[in-house]
Design a protein around this motif. Structure first.
Motif, PDB file in Angstrom:
ATOM      1  N   ASP A  78       0.870  -1.177   0.000  1.00 16.32           N
ATOM      2  CA  ASP A  78       0.000   0.000   0.000  1.00 16.32           C
ATOM      3  C   ASP A  78       0.901   1.219   0.000  1.00 16.32           C
ATOM      4  N   ALA A  79       0.991   1.884  -1.148  1.00 19.41           N
ATOM      5  CA  ALA A  79       1.920   3.004  -1.314  1.00 19.41           C
ATOM      6  C   ALA A  79       1.348   4.339  -0.844  1.00 19.41           C
TER       7      ALA A  79
ATOM      8  N   ARG B 173      -1.708  -5.006  12.153  1.00 19.43           N
ATOM      9  CA  ARG B 173      -3.034  -5.503  11.764  1.00 19.43           C
ATOM     10  C   ARG B 173      -3.282  -5.468  10.258  1.00 19.43           C
ATOM     11  N   ILE B 174      -2.565  -4.632   9.529  1.00 25.36           N
ATOM     12  CA  ILE B 174      -2.859  -4.446   8.105  1.00 25.36           C
ATOM     13  C   ILE B 174      -2.648  -5.729   7.305  1.00 25.36           C
ATOM     14  N   VAL B 175      -1.830  -6.650   7.833  1.00 28.65           N
ATOM     15  CA  VAL B 175      -1.618  -7.917   7.125  1.00 28.65           C
ATOM     16  C   VAL B 175      -2.917  -8.715   6.989  1.00 28.65           C
ATOM     17  N   GLU B 176      -3.908  -8.417   7.820  1.00 32.91           N
ATOM     18  CA  GLU B 176      -5.216  -9.078   7.708  1.00 32.91           C
ATOM     19  C   GLU B 176      -5.836  -8.838   6.333  1.00 32.91           C
ATOM     20  N   THR B 177      -5.444  -7.764   5.670  1.00 32.83           N
ATOM     21  CA  THR B 177      -6.011  -7.399   4.378  1.00 32.83           C
ATOM     22  C   THR B 177      -5.155  -7.862   3.205  1.00 32.83           C
ATOM     23  N   GLY B 178      -4.006  -8.495   3.473  1.00 26.08           N
ATOM     24  CA  GLY B 178      -3.107  -8.926   2.410  1.00 26.08           C
ATOM     25  C   GLY B 178      -1.974  -7.952   2.166  1.00 26.08           C
TER      26      GLY B 178
ATOM     27  N   THR C 132       1.449  -6.341   3.012  1.00 30.13           N
ATOM     28  CA  THR C 132       2.640  -6.734   3.769  1.00 30.13           C
ATOM     29  C   THR C 132       3.650  -5.604   3.903  1.00 30.13           C
ATOM     30  N   SER C 133       3.455  -4.517   3.149  1.00 30.18           N
ATOM     31  CA  SER C 133       4.314  -3.333   3.242  1.00 30.18           C
ATOM     32  C   SER C 133       3.442  -2.110   3.050  1.00 30.18           C
ATOM     33  N   LEU C 134       3.802  -1.028   3.727  1.00 27.63           N
ATOM     34  CA  LEU C 134       2.987   0.179   3.586  1.00 27.63           C
ATOM     35  C   LEU C 134       3.840   1.435   3.693  1.00 27.63           C
TER      36      LEU C 134
END
Length: 124
Positions: free
Chosen positions: A69-70, A100-105, A107-109
């Motif tokens: 997520d850029a 928690r963001i890994v719950e959405t697929g 892995t990097s933000l």
């Protein structure tokens, strides 16, 4: 998760194909180089297979690349643009989103902020 020969196998998983189909299979990686391997070619060329301790059964789940997520302004009730001077609280919010963001697929933000005050436009 160090492997003596660097080979790791994810087994009993669904692999995403270029067509979009999910097919059952195994995925071998070379842990030292960080690359996906052709299992059959690797076995015949190297005469090696992953150590049994490095075979990970995914129980029929999907194995796919992580998303990046850029531009994310916040998540789970935490807004990256809201900083009240409390560093510890802000860092805890960043950490919570990252975990928690890994719950959405994802892995990097790349956390981003938005402008909160009105901008004055100048015309010449």
């Amino acid at each position: 998760m160090d492997s003596p020969n660097g080979l790791v196998c994810f087994t009993n998983c669904l692999l995403l194909q270029p067509s979009g189909a999910l097919v059952p299979g195994d995925l071998w990686i070379d842990q030292a180089r960080g690359v996906i391997l052709d299992a059959q070619r690797t076995f015949y060329l190297r005469k090696e297979r992953p150590d049994p301790a490095q075979v990970i059964d995914l129980g029929g789940n999907i194995l796919s690349p992580g998303l990046i997520d850029a531009q994310i302004n916040g998540a789970y009730g935490f807004d990256f643009s809201e900083y009240d001077g409390d560093d510890e609280k802000y860092l805890a919010g960043l950490d919570m989103v990252a975990r928690r963001i890994v719950e959405t697929g994802v892995t990097s933000l790349l956390p981003t902020i938005i402008v909160r005050s009105p901008l004055t436009l100048f015309y010449i």
